[in-house]
Design an enzyme around this catalytic site. Sequence first.
Site, PDB file in Angstrom:
ATOM      1  N   SER A  44       0.838  -1.199   0.000  1.00  0.00           N
ATOM      2  CA  SER A  44       0.000   0.000   0.000  1.00  0.00           C
ATOM      3  C   SER A  44       0.876   1.253   0.000  1.00  0.00           C
ATOM      4  CB  SER A  44      -0.959  -0.036   1.194  1.00  0.00           C
ATOM      5  OG  SER A  44      -1.960   0.943   1.081  1.00  0.00           O
ATOM      6  N   ARG A  52     -11.827   6.810   9.477  1.00  0.00           N
ATOM      7  CA  ARG A  52     -11.329   5.439   9.489  1.00  0.00           C
ATOM      8  C   ARG A  52     -12.364   4.474   8.931  1.00  0.00           C
ATOM      9  NH1 ARG A  52      -7.023   2.066   9.158  1.00  0.00           N
ATOM     10  NH2 ARG A  52      -7.256   0.225  10.469  1.00  0.00           N
ATOM     11  N   ASP A  89      -8.671  -6.553  -4.925  1.00  0.00           N
ATOM     12  CA  ASP A  89      -8.281  -5.215  -4.463  1.00  0.00           C
ATOM     13  C   ASP A  89      -8.810  -4.181  -5.440  1.00  0.00           C
ATOM     14  OD1 ASP A  89      -7.064  -2.879  -3.621  1.00  0.00           O
ATOM     15  OD2 ASP A  89      -5.028  -3.693  -3.596  1.00  0.00           O
ATOM     16  N   HIS A 115      -7.954  -5.237  -0.575  1.00  0.00           N
ATOM     17  CA  HIS A 115      -6.668  -4.555  -0.426  1.00  0.00           C
ATOM     18  C   HIS A 115      -5.898  -5.043   0.796  1.00  0.00           C
ATOM     19  CE1 HIS A 115      -3.702  -1.395  -0.767  1.00  0.00           C
ATOM     20  NE2 HIS A 115      -3.969  -0.983   0.452  1.00  0.00           N
ATOM     21  N   ASP A 116      -6.602  -5.345   1.862  1.00  0.00           N
ATOM     22  CA  ASP A 116      -5.954  -5.769   3.112  1.00  0.00           C
ATOM     23  C   ASP A 116      -5.325  -7.156   3.026  1.00  0.00           C
ATOM     24  OD1 ASP A 116      -5.986  -3.638   4.807  1.00  0.00           O
ATOM     25  OD2 ASP A 116      -7.675  -4.311   6.027  1.00  0.00           O
TER      26      ASP A 116
END
Length: 371
Positions: free
Chosen positions: A150, A220, A316, A349-350
């Site tokens: 990232s 967040r 992602d 993405h994580d």
Amino acid sequence: MSHDARFGLGRSITLPGPMPLDSGAVLAPVDIAYETYGTLDAEAGNAILICHALTGDQHVASDHPITGKPGWWTRMVGPGKPIDPARHFIVCANVLGSCMGSSGPASLAADGAPYAMRFPVITIRDMVRAQAMLLDHLGIGQLRAVVGGSMGGMQALSWAATCPQRVRAAVVIASTARHTAQNIAFHEVGRQAIMADPRWAGGDYYAGGETPSAGLAVARMAAHITYLSEAGLTEKFGRRLQARDAKSFGFDADFQVESYLRHQGISFVDRFDANSYLYITRAMDYFDLAEEHGGMLANAFGGTATRFCLVSFDTDWLYPTAESRSIVKALHAAGAAASFVELSSPFGHDAFLLDCPELNRVVDGFLRAAA
């Protein structure tokens, strides 16, 4: 230079001299907090720099001092892992502008008060300059590899473009060479949520005892959605209700996914500074490696001897595979040695932070081949 081999030796230094920034401002003093793992060999040739993502920190493989949770990449870094303190001298620094010991908005300015919004706007390249000064302090002239996912991947790319002679190999995971309009848009929603919180107080909230926690939590929550995949959210939560048998017909967290996001937001504000969130997201939005090199991404890597490994994930949608492919295309146009793989994962993405054994195999194989 010899370094203690204890696992997770935390340190902080004040870098010598003022540091010029991309904005034209000059920052002094500059504090950098970092952790090291393993022992630097006699030739100073086994160093690996790990670059963290937006809300990460230097505690890559050791317990976080605030939350008590294990390091954020213990699945990749540790004894017997692809990045192993028995073979590598591992360095991870808290980025410039952050809030875990490196200079940022919460740091004290010359007048003894926190910088707050007086802190200069920084860039990814500024973060890399500070890391390079740290490596000078540690006696490391060349890195065996720089590794990041990232925003950490942005730093890895910037390292290879800015200091190619110092980087033998670069591992860039789930990343991009520039932020798209969509990326910038999501970040702007988060920044506006923070700045709309009355307790933000124009950034001068440090002395008041209250922080813009509500705005930071919303920021967040919005960002966290982009780190996940639709399939992953559906599998984990679907439309299941949270601790109830029927809808409340109100605005409490009826659904499990709502409760999950609220928990992510609330837990985040205990470990992160709202102003740092503003500054780091702005640095990411400004990142455009092609723009830094005459508008052509290939120019960033002309003549480089660095070997590259790029990894993307099929779910992602924040930095989709097409972003990695465009980087690989530019690397090949520049004559650079580059390998690329798209991995399958339900985690979006994580995925680079979660259980993806194939990622471990790819990174381990590449680092061993590049040694």
